[in-house]
Write a protein that holds these residues in place. Structure first.
Motif, mmCIF file in Angstrom:
data_model
loop_
_atom_site.group_PDB
_atom_site.id
_atom_site.type_symbol
_atom_site.label_atom_id
_atom_site.label_comp_id
_atom_site.label_asym_id
_atom_site.label_seq_id
_atom_site.Cartn_x
_atom_site.Cartn_y
_atom_site.Cartn_z
ATOM 1 N N MET A 1 17.211 0.900 -5.576
ATOM 2 C CA MET A 1 16.653 0.107 -4.510
ATOM 3 C C MET A 1 15.210 0.524 -4.270
ATOM 4 O O MET A 1 14.862 1.691 -4.287
ATOM 5 C CB MET A 1 17.472 0.287 -3.241
ATOM 6 N N SER A 2 14.352 -0.447 -4.056
ATOM 7 C CA SER A 2 12.926 -0.190 -3.849
ATOM 8 C C SER A 2 12.661 0.287 -2.431
ATOM 9 O O SER A 2 13.455 0.069 -1.517
ATOM 10 C CB SER A 2 12.118 -1.456 -4.116
ATOM 11 N N GLU A 3 11.520 0.889 -2.261
ATOM 12 C CA GLU A 3 11.124 1.438 -0.963
ATOM 13 C C GLU A 3 10.516 0.356 -0.072
ATOM 14 O O GLU A 3 9.726 -0.469 -0.522
ATOM 15 C CB GLU A 3 10.103 2.548 -1.193
ATOM 16 N N SER A 4 10.884 0.374 1.214
ATOM 17 C CA SER A 4 10.257 -0.498 2.206
ATOM 18 C C SER A 4 9.079 0.238 2.828
ATOM 19 O O SER A 4 9.035 1.472 2.845
ATOM 20 C CB SER A 4 11.260 -0.885 3.303
ATOM 21 N N TRP A 5 8.128 -0.549 3.337
ATOM 22 C CA TRP A 5 6.891 0.011 3.873
ATOM 23 C C TRP A 5 6.593 -0.587 5.235
ATOM 24 O O TRP A 5 6.843 -1.761 5.478
ATOM 25 C CB TRP A 5 5.727 -0.293 2.925
ATOM 26 N N GLU A 6 6.003 0.236 6.112
ATOM 27 C CA GLU A 6 5.583 -0.205 7.444
ATOM 28 C C GLU A 6 4.138 0.257 7.633
ATOM 29 O O GLU A 6 3.841 1.444 7.560
ATOM 30 C CB GLU A 6 6.480 0.416 8.511
ATOM 31 N N PHE A 7 3.239 -0.705 7.850
ATOM 32 C CA PHE A 7 1.831 -0.398 8.074
ATOM 33 C C PHE A 7 1.476 -0.886 9.476
ATOM 34 O O PHE A 7 1.325 -2.079 9.701
ATOM 35 C CB PHE A 7 0.945 -1.097 7.033
ATOM 36 N N THR A 8 1.357 0.035 10.423
ATOM 37 C CA THR A 8 1.106 -0.356 11.814
ATOM 38 C C THR A 8 -0.375 -0.443 12.150
ATOM 39 O O THR A 8 -0.769 -1.237 12.995
ATOM 40 C CB THR A 8 1.804 0.609 12.784
ATOM 41 N N GLU A 9 -1.188 0.373 11.509
ATOM 42 C CA GLU A 9 -2.637 0.372 11.740
ATOM 43 C C GLU A 9 -3.373 0.535 10.405
ATOM 44 O O GLU A 9 -4.072 1.524 10.188
ATOM 45 C CB GLU A 9 -3.028 1.525 12.677
ATOM 46 N N PRO A 10 -3.240 -0.428 9.497
ATOM 47 C CA PRO A 10 -3.872 -0.245 8.178
ATOM 48 C C PRO A 10 -5.395 -0.248 8.274
ATOM 49 O O PRO A 10 -5.980 -0.949 9.098
ATOM 50 C CB PRO A 10 -3.364 -1.441 7.371
ATOM 51 N N ASP A 11 -6.003 0.569 7.430
ATOM 52 C CA ASP A 11 -7.462 0.600 7.339
ATOM 53 C C ASP A 11 -7.968 -0.675 6.680
ATOM 54 O O ASP A 11 -9.030 -1.174 7.029
ATOM 55 C CB ASP A 11 -7.917 1.821 6.532
#
Length: 171
Positions: A1-11
């Motif tokens: 299973m692939s990894e999920s990602w969370e970007f709350t304040e991306p540059d």
């Protein structure tokens, strides 16, 4: 299973491309806190996402001149996390942010006819919260890389290779 990602304040979030016209690979790249993550997309997905985001921006308050950011270029990715299958966009009014949710496309083996019976796929997601200024920069870059493809045939509208193409209207 692939990894999920969370970007709350991306540059940054930027669409990118590598390869020659006709054989290009499109992707979106997110940078946050020193990490750079890339997700493979189709040209049509980048174009549709830019068009949709542009429509959302026209319904929101104008971006103040001091908020604009210069469009960035994507770095050539060392690896792609996964292929984007589905996209969703929402506006978070309380934070004045847009949320892009990319969902992983299942890797279906064409050789396996029984995949539907055995199909138990929980796709990875990438949730990316971005400002309206980041959206505007994303749109500018995305539209440029989509337009930079092969020129269209003036007779049939299909993309032409540098040496031409077998135009069905000339046969």
């Amino acid at each position: 299973m692939s990894e999920s990602w969370e970007f709350t304040e991306p540059d940054s979030i930027v669409p990118g491309v590598f390869g020659e016209p006709g054989r290009r690979t499109f992707f979106i790249q997110v940078q946050e806190g020193g990490r750079i993550v890339s997700f493979k997309m189709e040209k049509q997905q980048v174009a549709a996402l830019c068009e949709y985001l542009e429509g959302i921006l026209t319904d929101l308050p104008a971006i103040h001149p001091g908020q604009f950011i210069a469009p960035l270029s994507a770095e050539s990715p060392e690896e792609m996390q996964w292929i984007v299958g589905g996209l969703a966009v929402a506006y978070e009014e309380d934070d004045d942010r847009l949320m892009i949710v990319a969902e992983e496309m299942p890797d279906i083996d064409d050789e396996d006819d029984d995949f539907i019976e055995d199909f138990d796929f929980d796709p990875a997601t990438a949730r990316i919260r971005i400002t309206r200024a980041q959206v505007a920069a994303f749109i500018a870059v995305g539209n440029d890389i989509v337009r930079a493809g092969r020129p269209a045939c003036r007779l049939c509208g299909r993309p032409m290779d540098p040496g031409g193409h077998p135009c069905p209207r000339l046969n």
